[in-house]
Design a protein around this motif. Structure first.
Motif, PDB file in Angstrom:
ATOM      1  N   ASP A   1       2.472 -25.713  -6.811  1.00 37.04           N
ATOM      2  CA  ASP A   1       2.008 -26.327  -8.053  1.00 37.04           C
ATOM      3  C   ASP A   1       2.302 -25.380  -9.232  1.00 37.04           C
ATOM      4  OD1 ASP A   1      -0.685 -28.335  -8.992  1.00 37.04           O
ATOM      5  OD2 ASP A   1       0.049 -26.710 -10.279  1.00 37.04           O
ATOM      6  N   LYS A   2       3.130 -25.891 -10.180  1.00 35.68           N
ATOM      7  CA  LYS A   2       3.583 -25.033 -11.294  1.00 35.68           C
ATOM      8  C   LYS A   2       2.427 -24.542 -12.156  1.00 35.68           C
ATOM      9  CE  LYS A   2       8.121 -26.902 -12.271  1.00 35.68           C
ATOM     10  NZ  LYS A   2       8.460 -28.278 -12.456  1.00 35.68           N
ATOM     11  N   THR A   3       1.435 -25.404 -12.355  1.00 32.88           N
ATOM     12  CA  THR A   3       0.309 -25.012 -13.235  1.00 32.88           C
ATOM     13  C   THR A   3      -0.468 -23.854 -12.613  1.00 32.88           C
ATOM     14  OG1 THR A   3       0.146 -27.350 -13.680  1.00 32.88           O
ATOM     15  CG2 THR A   3      -1.617 -25.981 -14.555  1.00 32.88           C
ATOM     16  N   TYR A   4      -0.735 -23.957 -11.324  1.00 38.77           N
ATOM     17  CA  TYR A   4      -1.441 -22.862 -10.652  1.00 38.77           C
ATOM     18  C   TYR A   4      -0.595 -21.583 -10.712  1.00 38.77           C
ATOM     19  CZ  TYR A   4      -4.444 -26.421  -8.372  1.00 38.77           C
ATOM     20  OH  TYR A   4      -5.311 -27.439  -8.103  1.00 38.77           O
ATOM     21  N   ALA A   5       0.702 -21.755 -10.464  1.00 33.80           N
ATOM     22  CA  ALA A   5       1.588 -20.576 -10.434  1.00 33.80           C
ATOM     23  C   ALA A   5       1.578 -19.883 -11.797  1.00 33.80           C
ATOM     24  CB  ALA A   5       2.998 -20.995 -10.051  1.00 33.80           C
ATOM     25  N   GLU A   6       1.618 -20.659 -12.847  1.00 28.16           N
ATOM     26  CA  GLU A   6       1.628 -20.094 -14.208  1.00 28.16           C
ATOM     27  C   GLU A   6       0.319 -19.363 -14.491  1.00 28.16           C
ATOM     28  OE1 GLU A   6       3.204 -18.524 -16.922  1.00 28.16           O
ATOM     29  OE2 GLU A   6       4.516 -19.724 -15.643  1.00 28.16           O
ATOM     30  N   ALA A   7      -0.802 -19.983 -14.110  1.00 25.63           N
ATOM     31  CA  ALA A   7      -2.114 -19.340 -14.321  1.00 25.63           C
ATOM     32  C   ALA A   7      -2.168 -18.021 -13.548  1.00 25.63           C
ATOM     33  CB  ALA A   7      -3.231 -20.276 -13.864  1.00 25.63           C
ATOM     34  N   ALA A   8      -1.597 -18.027 -12.340  1.00 23.93           N
ATOM     35  CA  ALA A   8      -1.606 -16.816 -11.509  1.00 23.93           C
ATOM     36  C   ALA A   8      -0.760 -15.710 -12.145  1.00 23.93           C
ATOM     37  CB  ALA A   8      -1.089 -17.142 -10.112  1.00 23.93           C
ATOM     38  N   ARG A   9       0.406 -16.098 -12.680  1.00 21.64           N
ATOM     39  CA  ARG A   9       1.283 -15.085 -13.313  1.00 21.64           C
ATOM     40  C   ARG A   9       0.562 -14.400 -14.463  1.00 21.64           C
ATOM     41  NH1 ARG A   9       5.885 -18.989 -13.089  1.00 21.64           N
ATOM     42  NH2 ARG A   9       6.967 -18.424 -11.160  1.00 21.64           N
ATOM     43  N   GLU A  10      -0.081 -15.228 -15.272  1.00 19.61           N
ATOM     44  CA  GLU A  10      -0.801 -14.693 -16.433  1.00 19.61           C
ATOM     45  C   GLU A  10      -1.926 -13.747 -15.962  1.00 19.61           C
ATOM     46  OE1 GLU A  10      -3.219 -16.726 -19.901  1.00 19.61           O
ATOM     47  OE2 GLU A  10      -1.462 -17.912 -19.307  1.00 19.61           O
ATOM     48  N   ARG A  11      -2.637 -14.203 -14.944  1.00 15.28           N
ATOM     49  CA  ARG A  11      -3.748 -13.402 -14.421  1.00 15.28           C
ATOM     50  C   ARG A  11      -3.252 -12.047 -13.906  1.00 15.28           C
ATOM     51  NH1 ARG A  11      -7.212 -15.316  -9.096  1.00 15.28           N
ATOM     52  NH2 ARG A  11      -8.726 -13.638  -9.113  1.00 15.28           N
ATOM     53  N   ILE A  12      -2.190 -12.086 -13.116  1.00 11.62           N
ATOM     54  CA  ILE A  12      -1.716 -10.844 -12.481  1.00 11.62           C
ATOM     55  C   ILE A  12      -1.125  -9.891 -13.520  1.00 11.62           C
ATOM     56  CG2 ILE A  12      -0.050  -9.899 -10.816  1.00 11.62           C
ATOM     57  CD1 ILE A  12      -0.535 -12.488  -9.144  1.00 11.62           C
ATOM     58  N   SER A  13      -0.471 -10.468 -14.539  1.00 15.55           N
ATOM     59  CA  SER A  13       0.157  -9.571 -15.532  1.00 15.55           C
ATOM     60  C   SER A  13      -0.901  -8.786 -16.305  1.00 15.55           C
ATOM     61  CB  SER A  13       1.085 -10.339 -16.464  1.00 15.55           C
ATOM     62  OG  SER A  13       0.299 -11.127 -17.310  1.00 15.55           O
ATOM     63  N   ALA A  14      -2.120  -9.272 -16.351  1.00 17.26           N
ATOM     64  CA  ALA A  14      -3.171  -8.557 -17.093  1.00 17.26           C
ATOM     65  C   ALA A  14      -3.851  -7.475 -16.249  1.00 17.26           C
ATOM     66  CB  ALA A  14      -4.226  -9.555 -17.575  1.00 17.26           C
ATOM     67  N   ILE A  15      -3.484  -7.394 -14.988  1.00 13.35           N
ATOM     68  CA  ILE A  15      -4.155  -6.433 -14.092  1.00 13.35           C
ATOM     69  C   ILE A  15      -3.543  -5.039 -14.244  1.00 13.35           C
ATOM     70  CG2 ILE A  15      -4.497  -5.798 -11.642  1.00 13.35           C
ATOM     71  CD1 ILE A  15      -6.148  -8.219 -12.255  1.00 13.35           C
ATOM     72  N   GLU A  16      -4.380  -4.045 -14.363  1.00 14.65           N
ATOM     73  CA  GLU A  16      -3.952  -2.637 -14.400  1.00 14.65           C
ATOM     74  C   GLU A  16      -4.097  -2.039 -12.994  1.00 14.65           C
ATOM     75  OE1 GLU A  16      -2.862  -0.227 -16.475  1.00 14.65           O
ATOM     76  OE2 GLU A  16      -2.452  -1.820 -17.925  1.00 14.65           O
ATOM     77  N   PRO A  17      -3.033  -1.487 -12.427  1.00 15.95           N
ATOM     78  CA  PRO A  17      -3.206  -0.817 -11.130  1.00 15.95           C
ATOM     79  C   PRO A  17      -4.184   0.353 -11.260  1.00 15.95           C
ATOM     80  CG  PRO A  17      -0.886  -1.072 -11.680  1.00 15.95           C
ATOM     81  CD  PRO A  17      -1.642  -1.457 -12.906  1.00 15.95           C
ATOM     82  N   LEU A  18      -4.940   0.596 -10.219  1.00 13.05           N
ATOM     83  CA  LEU A  18      -5.893   1.713 -10.230  1.00 13.05           C
ATOM     84  C   LEU A  18      -5.126   3.040 -10.235  1.00 13.05           C
ATOM     85  CD1 LEU A  18      -8.492   0.447  -7.612  1.00 13.05           C
ATOM     86  CD2 LEU A  18      -8.897   0.822 -10.046  1.00 13.05           C
ATOM     87  N   PRO A  19      -5.745   4.100 -10.760  1.00 10.50           N
ATOM     88  CA  PRO A  19      -5.053   5.400 -10.754  1.00 10.50           C
ATOM     89  C   PRO A  19      -4.702   5.821  -9.332  1.00 10.50           C
ATOM     90  CG  PRO A  19      -7.118   5.500 -12.001  1.00 10.50           C
ATOM     91  CD  PRO A  19      -7.085   4.154 -11.345  1.00 10.50           C
ATOM     92  N   ASP A  20      -3.550   6.494  -9.215  1.00  6.50           N
ATOM     93  CA  ASP A  20      -3.065   6.952  -7.899  1.00  6.50           C
ATOM     94  C   ASP A  20      -4.146   7.666  -7.092  1.00  6.50           C
ATOM     95  OD1 ASP A  20      -0.621   6.000  -8.473  1.00  6.50           O
ATOM     96  OD2 ASP A  20       0.365   7.936  -8.713  1.00  6.50           O
ATOM     97  N   ASP A  21      -4.857   8.565  -7.782  1.00  8.82           N
ATOM     98  CA  ASP A  21      -5.824   9.402  -7.065  1.00  8.82           C
ATOM     99  C   ASP A  21      -6.889   8.598  -6.334  1.00  8.82           C
ATOM    100  OD1 ASP A  21      -4.678  11.712  -7.661  1.00  8.82           O
ATOM    101  OD2 ASP A  21      -6.100  12.340  -9.223  1.00  8.82           O
ATOM    102  N   THR A  22      -7.215   7.430  -6.858  1.00 10.38           N
ATOM    103  CA  THR A  22      -8.294   6.646  -6.254  1.00 10.38           C
ATOM    104  C   THR A  22      -7.821   5.927  -4.993  1.00 10.38           C
ATOM    105  OG1 THR A  22      -7.814   4.653  -7.512  1.00 10.38           O
ATOM    106  CG2 THR A  22      -9.345   6.230  -8.518  1.00 10.38           C
ATOM    107  N   LEU A  23      -6.504   5.960  -4.759  1.00 13.98           N
ATOM    108  CA  LEU A  23      -5.961   5.211  -3.618  1.00 13.98           C
ATOM    109  C   LEU A  23      -5.281   6.108  -2.591  1.00 13.98           C
ATOM    110  CD1 LEU A  23      -4.481   2.259  -5.669  1.00 13.98           C
ATOM    111  CD2 LEU A  23      -6.455   2.156  -4.162  1.00 13.98           C
TER     112      LEU A  23
END
Ligand SMILES: C[S@@+](CC[C@H](N)C(=O)[O-])C[C@H]1O[C@@H](n2cnc3c(N)ncnc32)[C@H](O)[C@@H]1O
Length: 376
Positions: free
Chosen positions: A256-278
């Protein structure tokens, strides 16, 4: 079956993750799209397939208001047989792309999980656990004709019975659980509040968005930074959002294109956690061996330096070969430490200190620095 119980093997570190994790969402049918991915290329698959809820008519509350239930076309199948055929096809496509050490998670409810589980076993998957996601805020049973349906089940399985080296971060999970083994029942609320994606009309973007807390447990328990995670039923991209935050690479497939688009937007706003925490959780058992001579070879302690105990009652000379000398006795940091104290045994790492410009430093701290360089 051999299990890797570490966050990462200290001997074969996989932790050079000073990179941005990659996330990709493919719009299309998951079976066709997985068939295009290379065989044996994926470390972990999380699948939240259609539940085949078989809802007959609108679901109403006692006050006659309508419940926002899952009545979407993607959840409809003509019969159990049609659902089984679909399940078999996506499971086969999934199995092909899994590395031999990969594992698969499938989440479902009583409507589908037993059928899915049977087919998984028939195809050769090897069930490792079933996890009960107990919902702290479940939807009531509006008609009062059954128990409140307060949980979903996740099947966690290896690719086959003889799969070797699948990831299970046992020690980290136990440490995070106050040193008690992590259990197979997880109490986690439904996805609500700010985490729930809403459209401009204020309505939920997707009827079955899963909580990030649930996916975080899945990925933290059974994958590592840098792994490739695939979710064939991407929806709003919960798996992808958590994967990016935890520095895993991600491919989501959604028709579903609408879900896919919402997901892209959501993921692009995510900041990976600092290396040290992982960084990998390395237990004393798993830590790479560091010889005392290595501190000398790395220039952290010079030959001729003096090692002392915390109260400076004993002083030993560091030799060029990595042994130490107390009076005329020469030996390892352990043997000379024991001798100095008149005891049978001594852990030299936690007994001896070295003078630095900032005062005394335990040599065990220097060893920890070397270890972190070895597994960084
Ligand atoms: C249960 S939902 C997944 C929700 C997701 N876990 C989340 O947190 O948002 C299943 C999703 O699979 C999608 N889907 C169903 N059949 C599919 C197929 N054959 N290929 C790709 N996507 C499919 C649906 O459109 C729906 O978004």
């Amino acid at each position: 079956m051999v299990v890797s119980r570490r966050g990462a093997s200290a001997k074969a570190p996989r932790t050079q993750f000073e990179y941005e994790p990659e996330s990709k969402i493919i719009v299309g049918d998951c079976i066709a799209e997985m068939e295009k991915l290379p065989a044996k290329s994926v470390d972990l698959v999380f699948a939240d397939p259609p539940y085949n809820l078989q809802l007959k008519g609108a679901l109403k509350r006692p006050d006659e208001s309508e419940v926002d239930a899952v009545d979407d076309d993607w959840d409809k199948f003509a019969s159990f047989a049609a659902y089984d055929n679909f399940t078999r096809a996506w499971l086969l496509a999934t199995r092909r792309i899994m590395k031999p050490s990969a594992t698969l998670w499938v989440i479902g409810s009583y409507h589908n999980i037993f059928r899915v589980g049977t087919i998984m076993q028939d195809l050769g998957f090897w069930v490792l656990n079933d996890i009960v996601w107990r919902k702290s805020n479940p939807m009531p049973n509006f008609r009062g004709r059954r128990f409140t349906n307060a949980h979903e089940t996740m099947i966690w399985a290896a690719r086959d019975e003889n799969a070797k080296g699948y990831t299970f971060n046992y020690d980290a999970l136990k440490a995070a659980n106050e040193d008690v083994q992590a259990r197979s029942d997880w109490l986690i609320p439904l996805c609500t509040g700010d985490e729930r994606l809403k459209g401009k009309d204020g309505k939920k973007v997707h009827p079955t968005q899963k909580p990030e807390q649930l996916l975080a447990r899945v990925l933290l328990s059974s994958s590592r930074p840098g792994d490739l995670i695939v979710d064939p039923f991407n929806g709003t991209g919960t798996t992808g959002a958590v994967a990016k935050r935890l520095r895993r690479n991600y491919i989501g497939i959604e028709r579903d294109k609408t879900y896919a688009e919402a997901a892209r937007e959501r993921i692009s706003a995510i900041e990976p956690l600092p290396d040290d925490t992982l960084k990998p959780f390395v237990t004393a058992r798993d830590a790479p061996r560091v010889a005392f001579s290595e501190l000398i070879e790395r220039g952290m302690i010079s030959p001729g330096a003096r090692l002392v105990d915390s109260k400076k009652r004993h002083g030993a000379l560091v030799r060029a070969d990595g042994a130490i000398m107390l009076g005329d006795k020469v030996g390892s940091i352990h043997r000379i430490g024991a001798m100095a104290q008149g005891s049978e045994a001594c852990n030299g790492w936690t007994f001896w200190h070295v003078e630095t410009s900032k005062g005394l430093r335990l040599i065990d701290e220097l060893r920890a620095e070397v270890r972190s360089m070895m597994i960084a």
